[in-house]
Enzyme design. Structure first.
Site, PDB file in Angstrom:
ATOM      1  N   GLN A 130       6.014  -5.263   9.243  1.00  0.00           N
ATOM      2  CA  GLN A 130       5.141  -5.962   7.996  1.00  0.00           C
ATOM      3  C   GLN A 130       5.844  -6.019   6.761  1.00  0.00           C
ATOM      4  O   GLN A 130       5.759  -7.078   6.085  1.00  0.00           O
ATOM      5  CB  GLN A 130       3.912  -5.247   7.927  1.00  0.00           C
ATOM      6  CG  GLN A 130       3.080  -5.926   7.033  1.00  0.00           C
ATOM      7  CD  GLN A 130       1.821  -5.020   7.084  1.00  0.00           C
ATOM      8  OE1 GLN A 130       1.466  -3.908   7.484  1.00  0.00           O
ATOM      9  NE2 GLN A 130       0.561  -5.757   6.575  1.00  0.00           N
ATOM     10  N   CYS A 152       0.865  -1.218  -0.128  1.00  0.00           N
ATOM     11  CA  CYS A 152       0.027  -0.104   0.225  1.00  0.00           C
ATOM     12  C   CYS A 152       0.732   1.349  -0.032  1.00  0.00           C
ATOM     13  O   CYS A 152       0.600   2.455  -0.409  1.00  0.00           O
ATOM     14  CB  CYS A 152      -0.874  -0.016   1.197  1.00  0.00           C
ATOM     15  SG  CYS A 152      -0.262  -0.157   2.813  1.00  0.00           S
TER      16      CYS A 152
END
Length: 423
Positions: free
Chosen positions: A119, A55
């Site tokens: 992440q 993202c």
């Protein structure tokens, strides 16, 4: 051998532009095939490639005999339907040591919107596995990424880079808490069932909301996630009719088009008698139409809107960043030493092939002499002399060729190679 990187991220490109270059992981094989096929002509017949798409960033990593940054920019621009000049103005290109440094910093969480977040490391590993499965990962990029993972592990072990990091999910909970006095009284809807939604649901569930629902295209996957939080699962097709039931909506799917439109939100607000709704769009490209943000009683945040929240506490981690950069510098130097050594591999292979050929010829000659009954000592003498003559022939010929200057340089090189004293 050269390595290079083309990328755009949350610091260089706006959300909608990043959305044009989002690549789904399950479509990575044909995407990489398209990229590598585009290099198939000219001076770049064999190119290793990997693509990281999240993202917050899209990055292409390549390795080949010669760098081809302009070609890579052209391919990505065409893929995203924009002019190369526009892409260049919102992207970065890195070569060799700077490409390696960037990969190490990304893996270590130093280039993330959330400093020190973990992440991205998992996302990089997923991208590498996808490239390897697609047959696009060669020895050079494999070495780059494996060293990236090792550096990231050392950074997280030796520093406190991630000690106070605030994830996107935690930031969303913090913002929701500013709108609703008691999150315990809220109804929360999660759209999607991927890793980001899993993380967000975990954070919101910790606040014990009144209810949790998961809307997903595949009902079975939605049910599996919902069961972990004591929630219900619903089909994505039912979302427009049920949107009004929820105070908080968090969406992150792989859809290429918005799945929550302006009209659906307007109808939901009317049914709610304009009670406020908190919405978080973590998807790239967007899941929620941007016009929704202008509606009164709607509080919509995108991944870029969360930047200010997640940056809090950065100052506390600057000492850890300095420590991490030292570890990364050492990693870059080690990788570049390995890469430079790779440049001599073809020459080493040629030398080994040539000496094997000479050895085989002398062995065959020696066997013939032994078969004729020649003394063993005489055969060994002849074989050793034959080998040394073959090895020295080129060097001795060079000593007698060229002008005085070149002969002097040749003499110095030969002395260094052949007249070294054993220690």
């Amino acid at each position: 051998m050269s390595v290079w990187t083309l990328g755009l991220n949350h610091t260089t490109a706006p959300l909608d532009l990043r959305g044009r270059f989002a690549f789904a992981l399950d479509q990575m094989a044909p995407t990489l095939q398209s990229l590598r096929s585009s290099f198939a002509t000219g001076r770049h017949p064999q190119v290793e490639a990997a693509i990281i798409s999240t993202c917050n960033r899209t990055e292409i990593y390549c390795a080949a005999e010669h760098a081809a940054l302009d070609h890579t920019v052209g391919w990505l621009a065409e893929n995203g339907g924009v002019a190369p000049a526009l892409l260049r103005s919102h992207s970065y290109t890195l070569h060799d040591d700077e490409a390696a440094r960037h990969a190490f910093r990304v893996a270590s969480g130093l280039d993330s919107m959330v400093l020190g977040e973990a992440q991205i490391l998992g996302q990089m590993k997923d991208a590498v596995r996808a490239a390897e499965t697609a047959g696009a990962l060669g020895s050079t990029l494999n070495q780059l990424f494996q060293r990236s993972f090792a550096v990231a592990k050392e950074v997280r072990t030796a520093t406190e880079i991630g000690a106070h990091s605030i994830s996107m999910a935690a930031a969303a909970v913090r913002l929701a808490g500013q709108l609703f006095e008691d999150l315990h009284q809220t109804r929360v809807l999660f759209v999607g069932a991927g890793e980001m939604i899993d993380l967000a649901a975990t954070h919101f569930a910790a606040k014990d909301p009144k209810s949790i629902a998961i809307a997903n295209r595949t009902l079975e996957r939605g049910e599996k996630l919902a069961s972990r939080f004591g929630g219900e699962a619903m089909r994505l097709a039912d979302l427009p009719n049920r949107l009004a039931e929820f105070d908080i909506v968090v969406s992150c799917t792989a859809s290429t088009l918005p799945i929550i439109g302006l009209g659906a939100v307007e109808r939901a607000l009317k049914a709610r008698k304009h009670r406020p709704m908190f919405m978080v769009d973590l998807a790239v490209p967007r899941d929620i139409e941007p016009e929704v943000k202008a509606l009164e009683d709607i509080y919509l945040y995108t991944v870029d809107d969360l930047a200010q929240v997640v940056q809090q506490g950065q100052a506390n981690r600057q000492a850890a960043v300095a420590q991490a950069e030292v570890i990364i510098d050492a990693g870059v130097q080690s990788f570049m030493h390995w890469l430079r050594q790779r440049g001599t591999v073809p020459l080493i292979q040629q030398l080994n092939a040539q000496t094997d050929e000479w050895r085989a010829a002398e062995m065959a000659r020696a066997r013939k002499l032994l078969a004729k009954g020649e003394p063993v000592d005489a055969v060994l003498e002849a074989m050793s002399r034959g080998l040394t003559q073959k090895m020295l022939h080129g060097a001795l010929a060079e000593l007698h060729a060229g002008d005085a200057t070149s002969r002097e340089q040749t003499a110095q090189t030969i002395s260094r190679l052949f007249l070294r004293k054993e220690r």
